[in-house]
Design an enzyme around this catalytic site. Structure first.
Site, PDB file in Angstrom:
ATOM      1  N   GLU A 118     -20.130 -14.885  47.639  1.00  0.00           N
ATOM      2  CA  GLU A 118     -21.315 -14.409  46.909  1.00  0.00           C
ATOM      3  C   GLU A 118     -21.318 -12.889  46.919  1.00  0.00           C
ATOM      4  O   GLU A 118     -20.808 -12.285  47.848  1.00  0.00           O
ATOM      5  CB  GLU A 118     -22.606 -14.848  47.635  1.00  0.00           C
ATOM      6  CG  GLU A 118     -22.773 -16.325  47.779  1.00  0.00           C
ATOM      7  CD  GLU A 118     -23.592 -16.705  49.014  1.00  0.00           C
ATOM      8  OE1 GLU A 118     -24.162 -15.810  49.675  1.00  0.00           O
ATOM      9  OE2 GLU A 118     -23.638 -17.908  49.317  1.00  0.00           O
TER      10      GLU A 118
ATOM     11  N   TYR B 277     -29.745 -17.249  49.642  1.00  0.00           N
ATOM     12  CA  TYR B 277     -28.349 -17.420  50.029  1.00  0.00           C
ATOM     13  C   TYR B 277     -28.141 -18.219  51.311  1.00  0.00           C
ATOM     14  O   TYR B 277     -26.996 -18.387  51.752  1.00  0.00           O
ATOM     15  CB  TYR B 277     -27.630 -16.069  50.123  1.00  0.00           C
ATOM     16  CG  TYR B 277     -28.303 -15.024  50.990  1.00  0.00           C
ATOM     17  CD1 TYR B 277     -28.472 -15.211  52.350  1.00  0.00           C
ATOM     18  CD2 TYR B 277     -28.757 -13.830  50.418  1.00  0.00           C
ATOM     19  CE1 TYR B 277     -29.081 -14.255  53.131  1.00  0.00           C
ATOM     20  CE2 TYR B 277     -29.359 -12.864  51.194  1.00  0.00           C
ATOM     21  CZ  TYR B 277     -29.527 -13.082  52.558  1.00  0.00           C
ATOM     22  OH  TYR B 277     -30.128 -12.132  53.320  1.00  0.00           O
TER      23      TYR B 277
ATOM     24  N   CYS C 150     -28.279  34.530  30.710  1.00  0.00           N
ATOM     25  CA  CYS C 150     -27.155  33.598  30.780  1.00  0.00           C
ATOM     26  C   CYS C 150     -26.154  34.076  31.841  1.00  0.00           C
ATOM     27  O   CYS C 150     -25.748  35.236  31.818  1.00  0.00           O
ATOM     28  CB  CYS C 150     -26.470  33.509  29.418  1.00  0.00           C
ATOM     29  SG  CYS C 150     -24.940  32.566  29.460  1.00  0.00           S
TER      30      CYS C 150
ATOM     31  N   CYS D  26     -29.071  29.297  26.583  1.00  0.00           N
ATOM     32  CA  CYS D  26     -28.586  30.648  26.373  1.00  0.00           C
ATOM     33  C   CYS D  26     -28.663  30.924  24.874  1.00  0.00           C
ATOM     34  O   CYS D  26     -28.281  30.088  24.058  1.00  0.00           O
ATOM     35  CB  CYS D  26     -27.137  30.729  26.852  1.00  0.00           C
ATOM     36  SG  CYS D  26     -26.183  32.047  26.090  1.00  0.00           S
TER      37      CYS D  26
ATOM     38  N   CYS E 228     -22.852  35.214  29.678  1.00  0.00           N
ATOM     39  CA  CYS E 228     -22.809  36.312  28.705  1.00  0.00           C
ATOM     40  C   CYS E 228     -24.020  37.248  28.798  1.00  0.00           C
ATOM     41  O   CYS E 228     -24.121  38.199  28.036  1.00  0.00           O
ATOM     42  CB  CYS E 228     -22.700  35.762  27.289  1.00  0.00           C
ATOM     43  SG  CYS E 228     -24.225  35.023  26.691  1.00  0.00           S
TER      44      CYS E 228
ATOM     45  N   LYS F 154     -17.028  -4.932  52.101  1.00  0.00           N
ATOM     46  CA  LYS F 154     -17.821  -3.899  51.428  1.00  0.00           C
ATOM     47  C   LYS F 154     -17.030  -3.161  50.346  1.00  0.00           C
ATOM     48  O   LYS F 154     -15.831  -2.955  50.468  1.00  0.00           O
ATOM     49  CB  LYS F 154     -18.314  -2.867  52.468  1.00  0.00           C
ATOM     50  CG  LYS F 154     -19.146  -3.464  53.582  1.00  0.00           C
ATOM     51  CD  LYS F 154     -20.560  -3.793  53.149  1.00  0.00           C
ATOM     52  CE  LYS F 154     -21.418  -2.573  53.061  1.00  0.00           C
ATOM     53  NZ  LYS F 154     -22.224  -2.285  54.235  1.00  0.00           N
TER      54      LYS F 154
ATOM     55  N   ASP G 166     -27.995  -5.731  47.379  1.00  0.00           N
ATOM     56  CA  ASP G 166     -28.536  -4.571  48.062  1.00  0.00           C
ATOM     57  C   ASP G 166     -30.053  -4.549  47.873  1.00  0.00           C
ATOM     58  O   ASP G 166     -30.580  -3.907  46.973  1.00  0.00           O
ATOM     59  CB  ASP G 166     -27.899  -3.309  47.462  1.00  0.00           C
ATOM     60  CG  ASP G 166     -27.762  -2.226  48.500  1.00  0.00           C
ATOM     61  OD1 ASP G 166     -28.155  -2.460  49.663  1.00  0.00           O
ATOM     62  OD2 ASP G 166     -27.272  -1.143  48.147  1.00  0.00           O
TER      63      ASP G 166
ATOM     64  N   LYS H 245     -22.842  -9.358  47.791  1.00  0.00           N
ATOM     65  CA  LYS H 245     -23.777  -8.914  48.825  1.00  0.00           C
ATOM     66  C   LYS H 245     -24.823  -8.038  48.146  1.00  0.00           C
ATOM     67  O   LYS H 245     -24.547  -6.918  47.727  1.00  0.00           O
ATOM     68  CB  LYS H 245     -23.054  -8.131  49.914  1.00  0.00           C
ATOM     69  CG  LYS H 245     -23.945  -7.777  51.090  1.00  0.00           C
ATOM     70  CD  LYS H 245     -23.127  -7.244  52.247  1.00  0.00           C
ATOM     71  CE  LYS H 245     -23.933  -7.070  53.523  1.00  0.00           C
ATOM     72  NZ  LYS H 245     -25.081  -6.187  53.397  1.00  0.00           N
TER      73      LYS H 245
ATOM     74  N   CYS I 296     -21.313  33.899  23.349  1.00  0.00           N
ATOM     75  CA  CYS I 296     -21.205  33.465  24.750  1.00  0.00           C
ATOM     76  C   CYS I 296     -19.893  32.718  24.942  1.00  0.00           C
ATOM     77  O   CYS I 296     -19.625  31.723  24.267  1.00  0.00           O
ATOM     78  CB  CYS I 296     -22.387  32.567  25.098  1.00  0.00           C
ATOM     79  SG  CYS I 296     -22.282  31.867  26.753  1.00  0.00           S
TER      80      CYS I 296
HETATM   81  S1  IVH Z   1     -25.736 -14.130  54.654  1.00  0.00           S
HETATM   82  C1  IVH Z   1     -25.605 -15.190  58.931  1.00  0.00           C
HETATM   83  N1  IVH Z   1     -25.409 -13.575  52.099  1.00  0.00           N
HETATM   84  O1  IVH Z   1     -26.758  -8.679  54.277  1.00  0.00           O
HETATM   85  C2  IVH Z   1     -25.646 -14.851  57.487  1.00  0.00           C
HETATM   86  N2  IVH Z   1     -26.448 -11.940  53.487  1.00  0.00           N
HETATM   87  O2  IVH Z   1     -25.512  -7.819  56.843  1.00  0.00           O
HETATM   88  C3  IVH Z   1     -26.517 -13.711  57.223  1.00  0.00           C
HETATM   89  N3  IVH Z   1     -27.162  -9.931  52.302  1.00  0.00           N
HETATM   90  O3  IVH Z   1     -29.516  -9.148  56.355  1.00  0.00           O
HETATM   91  C4  IVH Z   1     -26.738 -13.325  55.857  1.00  0.00           C
HETATM   92  N4  IVH Z   1     -26.493 -10.564  50.306  1.00  0.00           N
HETATM   93  O4  IVH Z   1     -29.935  -8.824  53.884  1.00  0.00           O
HETATM   94  C5  IVH Z   1     -25.858 -13.131  53.284  1.00  0.00           C
HETATM   95  N5  IVH Z   1     -25.108 -13.250  49.825  1.00  0.00           N
HETATM   96  C6  IVH Z   1     -25.552 -12.815  51.008  1.00  0.00           C
HETATM   97  C7  IVH Z   1     -26.177 -11.547  51.166  1.00  0.00           C
HETATM   98  C8  IVH Z   1     -26.599 -11.147  52.429  1.00  0.00           C
HETATM   99  C9  IVH Z   1     -27.086  -9.607  51.014  1.00  0.00           C
HETATM  100  C10 IVH Z   1     -27.722  -9.048  53.340  1.00  0.00           C
HETATM  101  C11 IVH Z   1     -28.837  -9.661  54.128  1.00  0.00           C
HETATM  102  C12 IVH Z   1     -28.467  -9.571  55.581  1.00  0.00           C
HETATM  103  C13 IVH Z   1     -27.367  -8.569  55.545  1.00  0.00           C
HETATM  104  C14 IVH Z   1     -26.351  -8.894  56.627  1.00  0.00           C
END
Ligand code: IVH
Length: 673
Positions: free
Chosen positions: A116, A228, A411, A429, A414, A317, A120, A118, A435
């Protein structure tokens, strides 16, 4: 009474179903108006029967009064975090440990992971008792979070009651609340206009919005949630694979990330990482990596945990898009049209995959709003191909004795006056082609591919020639000799010859290219094409009064004035004449026949969508020939919107302004009488 209750419950079920179609499946079945009607009907019945109002009714999203402070919540199962890997070998090492612990013998090439993005945002836990949302909490330190139920209830995509059946009596669902980028941008734009505080990034926006004391404020924030995982589960069973559990959650009305997938082995992980990485900048929400979880729950149990993170999952990451660095200087760059752009010179920092040593501050208002000063520590952001920008200053790290940056009065290149017109964000300018900075930019534009297309005359060469005053205006390009080019550093006989060749070739051009190459403010490629085909030849354009210019499709009063201003300058006419004298030429075309008193004289059209049986350009010609005007955006002054299939925002704008909408038959009818 029993009848009313039945009616209310069936309305609620119906609304929940449509919420699910809309939010979870993104596949609506009924128009908004019909949905609103159902909601109003439910609201009316509940108003008449207040005893029948329940906490899980779709009408009860923004109910709670502001609270004094957020209450703490103990997580019965801790909310864990994830270990991170950044590089391929670290990921391989993770996979190797998993395979070893599970006693795979073949390198676990067929081990399945649920993958999945991650997200933010902010991690949130939702507790459903008998399908009803009873508690929502932040992650906090993983053990103790805060009660944000009142706020979470305002997020439309989170069901107040699960739909369908088969869910456990107690079901804790975990996921990420986030603010989609479009919502974030729109929110900040509005806040800026109102002089209110803006958010630094979508993650802070999500976290900050969830911790509001007044749910009415949260309700105004465009938040969303993807789930998730599950936490506490009692009184029911779930499938024995992570991916199947997520499918169940989706079936019960919770929203899940559409990019999630089951993949095989470490190679599958790497492919997924590359694929999502490619997509990263076009996704409608921010992500900072991808997560791989061993899909089988029995394997997960075997692997267990270390400290605060599971051994069966890892976050892979992406390169950070935001980093901290120091501002070493602030300079003003002068662009082609003289616009002064403040730029921060930075202590070089690796961000978004490249080393960044300059970041734009956009304009003087932005610079003052962020109050960036020399010596400040700042957050720099570089997302995708977007130019790096300074997001904000870390106020606590400001050294003593800094000074606010002022707009220069002269400017920096110039020394001409700098002016800022009323209501304009940009300061300029006034030196024009006197210029050197403007001259360099104007020449770069002149030779660019879509203008005169002179291959081989790069920025470095242009800068040198301008610095030496060898090129004062574009026509000087046509007097460069092979000998003087060949003498340049890193310029051999061969490349000098090639450059002379492409200069020669560029002489044969078209009127639209020539007009575009001149770099008249606001005259882009499309406008150049319109103007050229309307008048057909250069003398007619030079003679055209402003009134005549606004008759050109797509040319409004501002653009007409810019063109007129340019042509009123003798030195511009001189450059054009010199270019032609140097051999720059094109074929004139017939001026467009425009009826002085056509059937559409005085009418303004906007064209949108796909017309059947005619291109938009053909429709435009038809309108213009009859004296009508075609513009690009709908306003109160628009007489008709000519709409084809798949018309989008222009159609809704026309409807809201009550502009008449017609199709091709409608246009033909107008032309009949
Ligand atoms: S799983 C034990 N899945 O990442 C499993 N976390 O560093 C724990 N996060 O606090 C989380 N997307 O806020 C999981 N697809 C995803 C995620 C996810 C974002 C964040 C979440 C967690 C942090 C862990």
């Amino acid at each position: 009474m029993a009848d009313v209750l039945k009616k209310i419950e069936s309305l609620r079920d119906e609304i929940r179903y449509h919420n699910y179609r809309y939010h979870t499946l993104d596949d609506i079945e009924i128009p908004d108006a019909e949905y609103d009607r159902l909601m109003r009907e439910l609201q009316r019945l509940e108003d008449e029967n207040p005893d029948l109002v329940t906490i899980d009714s779709p009408t009860q999203r923004v109910g709670a009064e502001p609270s004094g402070a957020l209450q703490t919540v103990q997580h019965r199962l801790p909310m864990l975090s994830l270990d991170n890997v950044f590089a391929e070998d670290e990921l391989r090492e993770f996979h190797r440990r998993v395979a070893e612990k599970l006693e795979f013998e073949d390198g676990a090439t067929d081990l399945q992971y649920a993958a999945e993005p991650k997200l933010d945002g902010a991690a949130v836990s939702l507790l459903y008792e008998d399908g009803v949302l009873v508690l929502a909490a932040t992650r906090g330190d993983g053990t103790t979070g805060e009660d944000i139920t009142h706020n979470v209830r305002t997020i439309d995509s989170i069901p107040l009651r699960l739909i369908g059946d088969g869910y456990p009596a107690t079901l804790e669902v975990r996921g990420e609340v986030f603010m989609p980028r479009a919502g974030f941008d729109a929110y900040n734009k509005k806040a800026r206009a109102a002089g209110e505080k803006t958010f630094v990034n979508p993650r802070n926006a999500a976290a900050g919005s969830l911790r509001q004391l007044d749910p009415k404020l949260t309700a105004e924030r465009p938040l969303d949630m993807y789930v998730y995982s599950v936490g506490l589960v009692e009184g029911g069973d779930l499938p024995d694979h992570h991916s199947d559990i997520i499918m169940c959650l989706q079936k019960w009305g919770l929203k899940t990330c559409p990019e999630r997938r089951v993949i095989t082995g470490v190679e599958g992980c790497l492919d997924y990482y590359a694929e999502i990485g490619e997509k990263r900048d076009s996704l409608p929400y921010d992500i900072d990596g991808v997560v791989y979880k061993v899909d089988s729950l029995s394997m997960q149990r075997e692997l267990g945990f270390v400290a605060r993170a599971p051994r069966w999952a890892v976050a892979h990451k992406f390169p950070a898009q935001e980093e901290l660095t120091k501002v070493e200087g602030i300079e003003f760059q002068v662009g082609r049209t003289g616009a002064l752009t403040p730029v921060a010179r930075l202590d070089p920092v690796f961000v978004g995959g490249v080393t960044v040593s300059n970041a734009t501050l956009h304009n003087i208002d932005e610079l003052h709003r962020k109050d960036v000063r020399v010596g400040d520590t700042v957050i720099v952001r570089r997302a995708g191909d977007v130019i790096p920008e300074v997001v904000s200053v870390v106020a606590t790290r400001r050294p003593k004795k800094t000074t606010r940056v002022q707009l220069p009065t002269q400017c920096p290149v110039c020394e001409s006056h700098v002016v800022r017109e009323e209501g304009e964000a940009v300061a300029r300018c006034t030196g024009g082609l006197f210029c050197k900075a403007q001259r360099v930019e104007a020449l770069k534009h002149f030779v660019s591919r879509r203008a005169m297309d002179i291959d081989g005359l790069g920025a470095k060469l242009i800068e040198q020639f301008v610095e030496e005053d060898r090129i004062k205006n574009p026509s000087d390009i046509y007097h460069l000799t092979k000998e003087e080019l060949a003498e340049r550093e890193r310029m051999g006989e061969k490349s000098a010859e090639n450059l002379i060749g492409s200069i020669e070739k560029s002489k044969s051009t078209t009127l639209p290219r020539f007009l575009f190459a001149l770099g008249i403010r606001e005259v882009g490629e499309a406008t150049a094409v319109s103007v050229a085909s309307y008048f057909g030849n250069l003398p007619a354009i030079i003679e055209a009064e402003t009134e005549k210019l606004v008759a050109v499709p797509d040319v409004g009063p501002v653009v007409a004035k810019r063109i007129r201003d340019f042509l009123d300058e003798d030195h511009n006419l001189e450059v054009m004449a010199k270019l032609q004298a140097s051999g720059v030429h094109w074929a004139d075309t017939e001026p467009m026949q425009v009826a002085e008193d056509g059937q559409l004289t005085g009418k303004t059209f906007v064209i949108t969508g796909t017309l059947s049986g005619m291109t938009r350009d053909q429709a435009k010609d038809l309108i213009v020939k009859e004296g009508g005007k075609v513009t690009g955006s709908v306003s109160r002054k628009t007489s008709y919107l000519l709409a084809g299939d798949n018309a989008g925002s222009k159609l809704s704008k026309a409807q809201s302004l009550e502009v008449e909408v017609i199709d091709l038959d409608g246009l033909r009818n107008l032309l009949k009488d």
